[in-house]
Design an enzyme around this catalytic site. Structure first.
Site, PDB file in Angstrom:
ATOM      1  N   GLY A  56      60.154 118.437  -6.777  1.00  0.00           N
ATOM      2  CA  GLY A  56      59.117 118.487  -7.796  1.00  0.00           C
ATOM      3  C   GLY A  56      59.703 118.295  -9.174  1.00  0.00           C
ATOM      4  O   GLY A  56      60.720 117.629  -9.322  1.00  0.00           O
ATOM      5  N   CYS A  83      65.199 120.703  -2.621  1.00  0.00           N
ATOM      6  CA  CYS A  83      65.319 120.405  -4.046  1.00  0.00           C
ATOM      7  C   CYS A  83      64.577 121.446  -4.881  1.00  0.00           C
ATOM      8  O   CYS A  83      64.935 122.607  -4.883  1.00  0.00           O
ATOM      9  CB  CYS A  83      64.835 118.975  -4.314  1.00  0.00           C
ATOM     10  SG  CYS A  83      65.167 118.440  -5.999  1.00  0.00           S
ATOM     11  N   TYR A  84      63.515 121.061  -5.531  1.00  0.00           N
ATOM     12  CA  TYR A  84      62.757 122.034  -6.311  1.00  0.00           C
ATOM     13  C   TYR A  84      62.255 123.166  -5.416  1.00  0.00           C
ATOM     14  O   TYR A  84      62.291 124.351  -5.793  1.00  0.00           O
ATOM     15  CB  TYR A  84      61.574 121.340  -6.994  1.00  0.00           C
ATOM     16  CG  TYR A  84      60.777 122.264  -7.872  1.00  0.00           C
ATOM     17  CD1 TYR A  84      61.139 122.465  -9.191  1.00  0.00           C
ATOM     18  CD2 TYR A  84      59.681 122.948  -7.369  1.00  0.00           C
ATOM     19  CE1 TYR A  84      60.421 123.333  -9.994  1.00  0.00           C
ATOM     20  CE2 TYR A  84      58.963 123.811  -8.161  1.00  0.00           C
ATOM     21  CZ  TYR A  84      59.329 124.007  -9.473  1.00  0.00           C
ATOM     22  OH  TYR A  84      58.618 124.858 -10.255  1.00  0.00           O
ATOM     23  N   HIS A 171      68.143 115.923  -1.024  1.00  0.00           N
ATOM     24  CA  HIS A 171      66.944 115.405  -0.355  1.00  0.00           C
ATOM     25  C   HIS A 171      67.304 114.833   1.016  1.00  0.00           C
ATOM     26  O   HIS A 171      67.823 113.720   1.090  1.00  0.00           O
ATOM     27  CB  HIS A 171      66.341 114.266  -1.186  1.00  0.00           C
ATOM     28  CG  HIS A 171      65.709 114.739  -2.456  1.00  0.00           C
ATOM     29  ND1 HIS A 171      64.421 115.204  -2.509  1.00  0.00           N
ATOM     30  CD2 HIS A 171      66.193 114.823  -3.713  1.00  0.00           C
ATOM     31  CE1 HIS A 171      64.133 115.552  -3.751  1.00  0.00           C
ATOM     32  NE2 HIS A 171      65.188 115.339  -4.509  1.00  0.00           N
ATOM     33  N   GLU A 173      65.267 113.690   3.079  1.00  0.00           N
ATOM     34  CA  GLU A 173      64.271 112.682   3.460  1.00  0.00           C
ATOM     35  C   GLU A 173      64.606 111.288   2.962  1.00  0.00           C
ATOM     36  O   GLU A 173      64.016 110.320   3.429  1.00  0.00           O
ATOM     37  CB  GLU A 173      62.881 113.098   2.960  1.00  0.00           C
ATOM     38  CG  GLU A 173      62.632 112.948   1.456  1.00  0.00           C
ATOM     39  CD  GLU A 173      63.127 114.129   0.621  1.00  0.00           C
ATOM     40  OE1 GLU A 173      63.959 114.914   1.129  1.00  0.00           O
ATOM     41  OE2 GLU A 173      62.709 114.248  -0.536  1.00  0.00           O
ATOM     42  N   SER A 225      38.267  92.951   8.730  1.00  0.00           N
ATOM     43  CA  SER A 225      38.699  92.124   7.596  1.00  0.00           C
ATOM     44  C   SER A 225      39.775  91.127   7.993  1.00  0.00           C
ATOM     45  O   SER A 225      40.114  90.232   7.235  1.00  0.00           O
ATOM     46  CB  SER A 225      39.266  93.038   6.508  1.00  0.00           C
ATOM     47  OG  SER A 225      40.466  93.631   6.979  1.00  0.00           O
ATOM     48  N   GLY A 227      42.690  92.416   8.708  1.00  0.00           N
ATOM     49  CA  GLY A 227      43.871  93.255   8.480  1.00  0.00           C
ATOM     50  C   GLY A 227      44.056  94.265   9.597  1.00  0.00           C
ATOM     51  O   GLY A 227      43.175  94.466  10.432  1.00  0.00           O
ATOM     52  N   ASP A 229      44.376  97.606   9.540  1.00  0.00           N
ATOM     53  CA  ASP A 229      43.703  98.909   9.532  1.00  0.00           C
ATOM     54  C   ASP A 229      42.345  98.860  10.228  1.00  0.00           C
ATOM     55  O   ASP A 229      42.067  99.661  11.120  1.00  0.00           O
ATOM     56  CB  ASP A 229      43.531  99.431   8.097  1.00  0.00           C
ATOM     57  CG  ASP A 229      44.859  99.516   7.369  1.00  0.00           C
ATOM     58  OD1 ASP A 229      45.909  99.507   8.052  1.00  0.00           O
ATOM     59  OD2 ASP A 229      44.850  99.581   6.129  1.00  0.00           O
ATOM     60  N   SER A 230      41.506  97.906   9.812  1.00  0.00           N
ATOM     61  CA  SER A 230      40.187  97.847  10.447  1.00  0.00           C
ATOM     62  C   SER A 230      40.324  97.441  11.914  1.00  0.00           C
ATOM     63  O   SER A 230      39.558  97.906  12.767  1.00  0.00           O
ATOM     64  CB  SER A 230      39.256  96.892   9.691  1.00  0.00           C
ATOM     65  OG  SER A 230      39.809  95.603   9.594  1.00  0.00           O
ATOM     66  N   ALA A 231      41.330  96.608  12.225  1.00  0.00           N
ATOM     67  CA  ALA A 231      41.510  96.168  13.614  1.00  0.00           C
ATOM     68  C   ALA A 231      41.872  97.342  14.519  1.00  0.00           C
ATOM     69  O   ALA A 231      41.338  97.487  15.629  1.00  0.00           O
ATOM     70  CB  ALA A 231      42.594  95.093  13.687  1.00  0.00           C
ATOM     71  N   LYS A 372      50.693 104.051   7.444  1.00  0.00           N
ATOM     72  CA  LYS A 372      50.634 102.657   7.879  1.00  0.00           C
ATOM     73  C   LYS A 372      51.547 102.373   9.087  1.00  0.00           C
ATOM     74  O   LYS A 372      51.151 101.685  10.024  1.00  0.00           O
ATOM     75  CB  LYS A 372      51.063 101.764   6.713  1.00  0.00           C
ATOM     76  CG  LYS A 372      50.806 100.296   6.930  1.00  0.00           C
ATOM     77  CD  LYS A 372      49.457  99.934   6.432  1.00  0.00           C
ATOM     78  CE  LYS A 372      49.157  98.475   6.491  1.00  0.00           C
ATOM     79  NZ  LYS A 372      47.817  98.212   5.932  1.00  0.00           N
TER      80      LYS A 372
END
Ligand code: XMP
Length: 517
Positions: A56, A83-84, A171, A173, A225, A227, A229-231, A372
């Site tokens: 943070g 970290c923070y 970190h 990550e 669309s 793309g 996501d909708s698929a 995603k």
């Protein structure tokens, strides 16, 4: 399987929470991001399997800096402070955080104590790790063992295994921290005892059950669309309720070569989905005729899209009791619009919120807990065409905003040819996954002199805009090998009539944007 108990990633305001949440998911453990302002009682009400306190702002001593409520540590839930979050944890538990001047930003060397147990077990005693801190923990809280130090942090990691609490100043990550993912996994599996069950198969099973119970025997509609996501969203809903789902694909004539066919043929063949195709190219091109201003183009396309989709939805609705609309909203959209259970912002171009009252649908958003990369994994597991699953992000207004100048059929055809060549060569070079997006832009209002064959030409330039990015918020121009750029350039100038020049955009974002319009 029902949605598993979450690992809560407490967001302290910087950019790290999403990355941590993704890394946890990569370890096949379900995670959710919550704001630091959420009361501990509310966090605990979610029955978390563990809690990770993220990085943070600069200093726990800064005025108004968010603190950790010590009640969190009385709950017995395993905690990892990073970290923070590490400093806030140390402070809340009675350790000392001081402004020693030993700041570290970037890579530094971590030295693990020889008796380091859980997180650092069996790793090299010297590791390159990523840090970003001004203050540091100088004394661990009572009951904690210091397990590592760095040149600027006398306490760079600590743990209290009996209390299932660990922390690192660095970190784990970020990719620059060696073995960072292993450390996270050790926290999740060994300290918190969580099973890695968050797999595509389980997610699919889980979503199918949820969609079935929500939708029952009613009808569902979904706009595709082209793309991913909708698929994927539609494919999931189809698996759950079969032909109760009707998909609508509005072909606005602004897609790239082969993309409409991909939806109409390959996708339907792979899923068996009921699809209504609306060929609206003439309508969109008519409305766009002579328009050069990019925002105007967007507005027109958005408006026409709503109208066409609305008409199609009415037709579908006329045939039955359509109550639900599927949207491919992803988790980052949910988090960015305030998180939690509210409705996410719908991207302007796909905004069907403007539909009339008698066409109001309830939203089904089967991807709203997913990132995603997880959506892509799901797409593969659902057997969708690879080209669709790995398609680069593509703007809703399509090629209209990649033609600088007015849009017409001939210009679209030119750009489609050039774009296809760039995509073919990128794929042939095996670089699809190294590039986030690769817009090809036609400068339709610009001409330059060239010499082609025996004659002088006066053609248009095409701009190559390959970029690297992880979220489109910032981007850098991709350093594609020169021979790949050379092949694209040679082919475009040879094969695409009226294009006699290819230029490379070497601007990062900011100050540039990814698209030219
Ligand atoms: P910029 O050009 O702002 O783009 O750097 C960031 C990301 O957004 C995409 N983009 C759009 N997507 N409708 C969309 O659905 C739009 O009007 C639009 N404009 C830009 C762009 O492709 C990039 O991924």
């Amino acid at each position: 399987m029902n949605t598993p108990r979450p690992v809560l990633v407490v967001d302290f305001g910087a950019q790290y929470a999403q990355l941590i949440a993704r890394r946890v998911r990569e370890a096949r453990v379900y995670s959710e991001i919550v704001p630091h302002s959420m009361p501990v009682s509310e966090m605990l009400a979610r029955d978390p399997a563990a809690i990770i306190l993220s990085g943070g702002p600069a200093s726990v001593y800064a005025p108004g800096a968010p603190q950790v409520d010590p009640k969190l540590f009385d709950s017995g839930v395993p905690v990892f402070g990073i970290c923070y979050g590490f400093q806030a944890m140390a402070r809340a538990l009675g350790g000392t955080v001081a402004h020693t001047g030993g700041r570290e930003y970037g890579g530094t060397t971590l030295r693990a104590r020889s008796d380091a147990t859980t997180l650092l077990r069996d790793l090299p005693t010297e590791l390159s790790v990523w840090m970003s801190h001004g203050d540091c923990v100088t004394e661990a809280p009572a009951g904690f063992t210091v397990t590592a130090e760095s040149p600027g942090a006398p306490v760079a990691a600590f743990e209290d295994l009996a209390g299932r609490r660990v922390g690192t100043q660095f970190h784990p990550e970020v990719g620059h921290t060696e073995h960072g993912q292993r450390m996270l996994e050790r926290f999740l599996y060994d300290v918190a005892g969580i099973e890695p069950t968050w797999t595509p198969e389980n997610i699919i099973e889980d979503q199918i059950a949820e969609i079935r119970s929500r939708v029952g025997d009613r009808e569902v509609i979904c706009g595709l669309s082209g793309g991913v996501d909708s698929a994927v969203a539609a494919a999931l809903v189809h698996k759950a309720v079969g032909d109760q789902l009707t998909c609508v694909f509005v072909d606005h004539g602004l897609l790239r070569a082969g993309e409409a066919e991909q939806v109409e043929k390959d996708y339907v063949a792979a899923t068996g989905i009921k699809l209504k195709v609306v060929d609206a190219a003439d309508r969109f091109l008519g409305a766009l005729a002579g328009v050069t201003d990019p925002e105007q183009k967007r507005k027109i396309i958005g408006r026409e899209f709503i109208r066409v989709f609305e008409a199609a939805a009415r037709e579908v609705a006329a045939s039955g009791d359509v109550e639900f609309l599927v949207q491919g909203t992803l988790y980052p959209d949910v988090v960015e619009s305030g998180g939690g259970t509210g409705t996410a912002n719908i991207k302007s171009h796909h905004n069907v919120g403007g539909l009339p009252e008698d066409l109001k649908f309830s939203l089904v958003e089967p991807l709203r807990t997913l990132f995603k990369d997880e959506v892509r994994q799901l797409g593969l597991a659902l057997g969708l065409p690879e080209a669709m699953v790995w398609r680069h992000p593509f703007p809703g207004p399509g090629l209209a905003i990649r033609i600088i100048g007015a849009v017409d059929r001939q210009r679209l055809d030119l750009l489609r040819e050039a774009d296809l060549i760039a995509r073919e060569e990128l794929t042939a070079a095996g670089l699809d996954r190294d590039v986030w997006q690769f817009p090809v832009v036609l400068l339709a209002d610009v001409r330059s002199v060239g010499v082609q064959g025996d004659g002088r030409s006066y053609g248009h330039p095409v701009v190559l805009r390959p970029v690297s990015s992880s979220d489109a918020m910032t981007a850098d121009w991709s350093r594609l090998p020169y021979d790949v750029i050379a092949r694209i350039s040679t082919r475009i100038t040879n094969e695409v009539a009226e294009v006699n020049r290819v230029v490379l955009d070497v601007t990062s974002k900011p100050p540039g944007t990814i698209e030219w319009e």
